[in-house]
Write a protein that holds these residues in place. Sequence first.
Motif, short mmCIF file in Angstrom:
data_model
loop_
_atom_site.label_atom_id
_atom_site.label_comp_id
_atom_site.label_asym_id
_atom_site.label_seq_id
_atom_site.Cartn_x
_atom_site.Cartn_y
_atom_site.Cartn_z
N GLN A 99 0.93 -1.19 0.03
CA GLN A 99 -0.13 -0.07 -0.09
C GLN A 99 1.05 1.21 0.03
OE1 GLN A 99 -1.48 2.75 1.40
NE2 GLN A 99 -3.18 2.59 0.10
N PHE A 100 1.97 1.52 0.84
CA PHE A 100 2.85 2.40 0.76
C PHE A 100 3.71 2.37 -0.20
CE2 PHE A 100 6.46 4.89 2.45
CZ PHE A 100 5.89 6.16 2.86
N ALA A 101 3.96 1.41 -0.72
CA ALA A 101 5.02 1.21 -1.80
C ALA A 101 4.14 1.70 -2.87
CB ALA A 101 5.43 -0.24 -2.19
N SER A 102 2.93 1.50 -3.29
CA SER A 102 2.07 2.20 -4.32
C SER A 102 1.96 3.64 -4.18
CB SER A 102 0.75 1.18 -4.43
OG SER A 102 -0.09 1.64 -3.28
N GLN A 103 1.74 4.05 -2.94
CA GLN A 103 2.13 5.80 -2.68
C GLN A 103 3.28 6.15 -3.29
OE1 GLN A 103 0.90 7.11 0.88
NE2 GLN A 103 -0.59 5.34 1.60
N GLY A 104 4.37 5.67 -3.01
CA GLY A 104 5.50 6.06 -3.55
C GLY A 104 5.62 5.85 -4.94
N ALA A 139 10.95 1.06 -3.51
CA ALA A 139 11.68 -0.09 -3.59
C ALA A 139 11.82 -0.41 -1.98
CB ALA A 139 13.00 0.48 -4.14
N LEU A 140 12.01 0.22 -1.05
CA LEU A 140 12.34 -0.20 0.37
C LEU A 140 11.17 -0.69 0.95
CD1 LEU A 140 14.69 -0.27 2.08
CD2 LEU A 140 14.09 2.17 2.96
N LEU A 144 16.00 11.28 4.82
CA LEU A 144 14.73 11.40 5.65
C LEU A 144 13.45 10.51 4.92
CD1 LEU A 144 14.51 15.30 5.73
CD2 LEU A 144 15.18 13.82 7.47
N SER A 145 13.75 10.14 3.73
CA SER A 145 12.62 9.08 3.20
C SER A 145 12.98 7.70 3.62
CB SER A 145 13.22 8.95 1.55
OG SER A 145 12.56 10.33 0.89
N ILE A 146 14.28 7.31 3.70
CA ILE A 146 14.51 6.15 4.68
C ILE A 146 13.73 5.97 5.94
CG2 ILE A 146 16.31 4.52 5.54
CD1 ILE A 146 17.86 5.57 2.97
N GLY A 147 13.85 7.01 6.88
CA GLY A 147 13.19 7.12 7.99
C GLY A 147 11.71 7.27 7.89
N LEU A 148 11.32 7.67 6.93
CA LEU A 148 9.71 7.65 6.84
C LEU A 148 9.22 6.20 6.50
CD1 LEU A 148 7.27 9.20 6.44
CD2 LEU A 148 7.99 9.66 3.79
N VAL A 149 10.01 5.67 5.37
CA VAL A 149 9.48 4.48 5.08
C VAL A 149 9.62 3.55 6.11
CG1 VAL A 149 9.90 2.35 3.52
CG2 VAL A 149 10.14 4.56 2.70
N ALA A 150 10.66 3.54 6.98
CA ALA A 150 11.02 2.53 8.10
C ALA A 150 9.88 2.62 9.16
CB ALA A 150 12.15 2.82 8.78
N GLN A 151 9.23 3.80 9.49
CA GLN A 151 8.04 4.08 10.27
C GLN A 151 6.90 3.95 9.69
OE1 GLN A 151 7.08 8.06 11.65
NE2 GLN A 151 8.48 8.78 10.44
N THR A 152 6.75 4.33 8.67
CA THR A 152 5.50 4.22 7.95
C THR A 152 4.80 2.93 7.60
OG1 THR A 152 5.71 6.54 6.99
CG2 THR A 152 3.70 5.18 5.80
#
Length: 447
Positions: free
Chosen positions: A167-172, A299-300, A351-359
């Motif tokens: 779901q979040f990957a699709s937002q990306g 990707a992440l 910042l994006s890596i930190g965002l993905v790790a929590q979201t």
Amino acid sequence: MSALFPANPASSAIPAATSASRRRTIVATTIGNGLEFFDFTVYGFLALVIGKLFFPTFDSYGQLLLTVASFGVGFIMRPLGGIVIGAYADRAGRKKAMTLTIFLMALGCALIAFTPTYAAIGVAAPIVIVLARLIQGFSAGGEVGASTTLLVEHATPANRGYMASWQFASQGLGVMLGAVVVGGLSFSLTPQAMQSWGWRVPFVLGMLIAPVGMYIRRHLEESLHISPEAAAAPRESSLKIVCTQHGRTVLAAILSLVGGTTAAYVVTFYMPTYAVRELGLTPSVALFGAALTGLISFALAPFVGRLSDVVGRKPLILWSRIALAVLIYPGFLWLNASPTPAVLFIVLGALSIGLVAQTVPGITMLPEMFPKAVRASGMSLVYSVGVALFGGFAPFISTWLLNATGSKLAPAWYLVAMTVVSLLGLVWLRDHTGRDIDAAGAHAAAA
């Protein structure tokens, strides 16, 4: 895909047909949701152009403030969309709800694409734009809840994080496509051509969501099966059940969502405008940075989802938020001291890596908190209210704070504060990692 993500031992006995069904669900949800987020978010990337065309009677700051405010207006309707479409998804099925959101999003895109500017029809122009954003916000409020619920319900207890991560990957994916399209237009067209007709192109492309999304989602397998007798029987309101029986969970989840949603909309949607207005970078460079954040998310996210299935949701959210809170201020400080494309990309990447790790673990936890009968309603309510209150207006608040304080670091302090506050809600949430969320008594306690 199976080569990249080997089967979890706990789910190795899943029949091949079920595994194939999961892959189809991932593909259909990712493409459809990605198209929806392309439509919804491309408006933010065109804030500077739209401001000049639809709010020309104001100065440059007023134009920007009104444009990001109209971006935020779309989020006002998210709670209503979440409540209405979430209840529809719990009664009629996830597929029907997701089909409805596709057509609503396409309608909003069409209104924006073909609305004459202020110079042609006066004050009616911004009114139509706001109406279009309200329709899109209503659609998005129901889309996230229905699609995430569908993904979670097609998962096993051992791979729910991985399934929900798409779901979040699709937002990306949607953000990346939007930034690439707008960036390509900004780079290839003259400013005059961009203001004349180029800005409309992404919204015309976004209208393709209806036929493409309909075709893709027609082949989804429904995860909610209701007998004709149950469907015809009177039923208590989903919203009432969620608020009365799960009220504490709803409040804690909304508070926990503050950090992630604020970070998402500042980093992804406000930073391109910030880079152009405050750092003096070109629009194409700023949009390339936004595309980078989308690419990292796409990707992440699946890898983070797998990790959350192993270590748990709450530990991953906790430590990634602490890391993000530590990195935000130095990142903005470095960016203002050395406003170059390379520094912008490095800061946005970190910042994006930190965002993905929590979201990713955060968005997985939301549907896990509610029983199946009201899962889409609960997920939609929490997500849409949290995003409406703290995400959609994050660009507006950041712009206002920057102008009010005169400090280019004001958005960083705002982001740090929201990240820290969100840790309070996390304390009261129950981690359902690896548990059967449909077992009796699974949602009896919230902590």
